[in-house]
Scaffold this motif. Structure first.
Motif, short mmCIF file in Angstrom:
data_model
loop_
_atom_site.label_atom_id
_atom_site.label_comp_id
_atom_site.label_asym_id
_atom_site.label_seq_id
_atom_site.Cartn_x
_atom_site.Cartn_y
_atom_site.Cartn_z
N ALA A 76 0.83 -1.20 0.00
CA ALA A 76 0.00 0.00 0.00
C ALA A 76 0.87 1.26 0.00
CB ALA A 76 -0.93 0.01 1.21
N GLU A 77 2.16 1.13 0.21
CA GLU A 77 3.08 2.26 0.28
C GLU A 77 3.74 2.58 -1.05
OE1 GLU A 77 3.51 4.12 3.01
OE2 GLU A 77 2.06 2.91 4.10
N GLY A 78 3.07 2.34 -2.16
CA GLY A 78 3.63 2.71 -3.46
C GLY A 78 4.34 1.60 -4.19
N TRP A 79 4.22 0.36 -3.71
CA TRP A 79 4.85 -0.79 -4.36
C TRP A 79 3.78 -1.76 -4.84
CZ3 TRP A 79 10.00 -0.69 -5.16
CH2 TRP A 79 10.73 0.24 -4.42
N LEU A 80 4.04 -2.43 -5.94
CA LEU A 80 3.10 -3.38 -6.51
C LEU A 80 3.73 -4.76 -6.62
CD1 LEU A 80 1.84 -1.17 -9.48
CD2 LEU A 80 0.70 -1.54 -7.29
N ILE A 81 2.91 -5.80 -6.52
CA ILE A 81 3.35 -7.17 -6.77
C ILE A 81 2.56 -7.67 -7.97
CG2 ILE A 81 3.49 -9.54 -5.92
CD1 ILE A 81 3.61 -8.47 -3.10
N LYS A 82 3.28 -8.14 -8.98
CA LYS A 82 2.66 -8.68 -10.19
C LYS A 82 3.50 -9.85 -10.69
CE LYS A 82 -0.20 -5.18 -10.20
NZ LYS A 82 -1.47 -5.32 -9.56
N ARG A 83 3.01 -10.55 -11.71
CA ARG A 83 3.75 -11.65 -12.32
C ARG A 83 4.43 -11.15 -13.59
NH1 ARG A 83 3.59 -16.60 -10.93
NH2 ARG A 83 1.59 -16.38 -9.86
N ALA A 84 5.73 -11.43 -13.71
CA ALA A 84 6.48 -11.07 -14.93
C ALA A 84 6.06 -12.03 -16.03
CB ALA A 84 7.98 -11.15 -14.67
N VAL A 85 5.40 -11.52 -17.07
CA VAL A 85 4.93 -12.39 -18.16
C VAL A 85 5.76 -12.24 -19.43
CG1 VAL A 85 2.57 -12.53 -17.27
CG2 VAL A 85 3.16 -10.75 -18.92
N ALA A 86 6.56 -11.19 -19.52
CA ALA A 86 7.45 -11.01 -20.67
C ALA A 86 8.63 -10.15 -20.24
CB ALA A 86 6.71 -10.37 -21.84
N LEU A 87 9.83 -10.64 -20.57
CA LEU A 87 11.08 -9.97 -20.23
C LEU A 87 11.77 -9.48 -21.50
CD1 LEU A 87 12.24 -12.58 -17.58
CD2 LEU A 87 11.24 -10.33 -17.15
N PRO A 88 12.85 -8.70 -21.38
CA PRO A 88 13.52 -8.21 -22.58
C PRO A 88 13.83 -9.33 -23.57
CG PRO A 88 14.43 -7.15 -20.65
CD PRO A 88 13.50 -8.23 -20.16
N GLY A 89 13.44 -9.11 -24.83
CA GLY A 89 13.66 -10.10 -25.89
C GLY A 89 12.49 -11.03 -26.12
N ASP A 90 11.55 -11.10 -25.16
CA ASP A 90 10.34 -11.92 -25.34
C ASP A 90 9.35 -11.18 -26.23
OD1 ASP A 90 11.35 -13.81 -23.58
OD2 ASP A 90 10.13 -13.15 -21.87
N PRO A 91 8.50 -11.91 -26.96
CA PRO A 91 7.46 -11.24 -27.76
C PRO A 91 6.52 -10.45 -26.85
CG PRO A 91 7.62 -13.57 -28.32
CD PRO A 91 8.48 -13.36 -27.11
N VAL A 92 6.10 -9.29 -27.32
CA VAL A 92 5.14 -8.48 -26.56
C VAL A 92 3.79 -9.19 -26.60
CG1 VAL A 92 3.90 -6.28 -26.47
CG2 VAL A 92 6.33 -6.32 -27.10
N PRO A 93 3.19 -9.48 -25.43
CA PRO A 93 1.89 -10.19 -25.39
C PRO A 93 0.74 -9.21 -25.69
CG PRO A 93 2.65 -9.79 -23.16
CD PRO A 93 3.72 -9.29 -24.09
N ARG A 94 0.59 -8.84 -26.94
CA ARG A 94 -0.40 -7.84 -27.35
C ARG A 94 -1.83 -8.19 -26.96
NH1 ARG A 94 2.45 -4.51 -30.13
NH2 ARG A 94 4.26 -5.20 -31.29
N GLU A 95 -2.14 -9.48 -26.98
CA GLU A 95 -3.50 -9.92 -26.68
C GLU A 95 -3.88 -9.71 -25.22
OE1 GLU A 95 -0.78 -13.05 -25.48
OE2 GLU A 95 -0.89 -11.89 -27.34
N ALA A 96 -2.90 -9.42 -24.36
CA ALA A 96 -3.16 -9.30 -22.93
C ALA A 96 -3.96 -8.05 -22.57
CB ALA A 96 -1.85 -9.33 -22.15
N GLY A 97 -3.82 -6.98 -23.32
CA GLY A 97 -4.56 -5.77 -22.97
C GLY A 97 -4.31 -4.61 -23.91
#
Length: 145
Positions: A76-97
């Protein structure tokens, strides 16, 4: 003295983060505490849970929230937790959003990642704002504690 040095080193490498909000359900729930190891972007793998500074509004310059205690962080103090789904060099997951669908890149550029919450209906993530930059990265979740 060795014990003090050991504690200081551990606190610089590891952080305990308390989860706030439903964006990572069912993987993580409100109030869960996780152990995070400070890691650079190059040390991440697709699928890692990552903690990073909240994306600032477009009208404000990027800032990284200060850690009030280097050993504890609250999402709640300005930090987020998410899952890394694409890293540098991976295809951009355009269908995600929509924010990813309009990017010109074929692959995720260096110094950036795509991070998405496990609970799509309750997560504000890369589907809405695009890439997360490496300078906002705190580290990767090792485990729930």
């Amino acid at each position: 003295m060795a014990v003090v040095v050991g504690v200081v080193v551990l606190r610089r490498r590891f952080v305990v983060v308390t989860v706030r909000g439903p964006s990572m359900e069912p993987s993580l729930r409100e109030g869960d505490r996780v152990l995070v190891r400070r890691r650079p972007l190059v040390a991440l793998r697709t699928g890692d849970l990552v903690v990073f500074a909240e994306t600032p509004a477009p009208s404000r310059p990027p800032t990284r929230p200060a850690l009030p205690d280097p050993g504890r962080v609250d999402t709640a103090e300005g930090w987020l937790i998410k899952r890394a789904v694409a890293l540098p060099g991976d295809p951009v997951p355009r269908e995600a959003g929509p924010a990813l669908a309009v990017l010109d890149d074929e692959v995720v550029p260096p110094g950036r990642l795509v991070a998405i919450g496990d609970n799509p209906g309750a997560s504000y993530d890369s589907r809405h704002y695009g890439y997360v930059t490496a300078d906002r990265l705190l580290g990767a979740v090792l485990r729930r504690i």
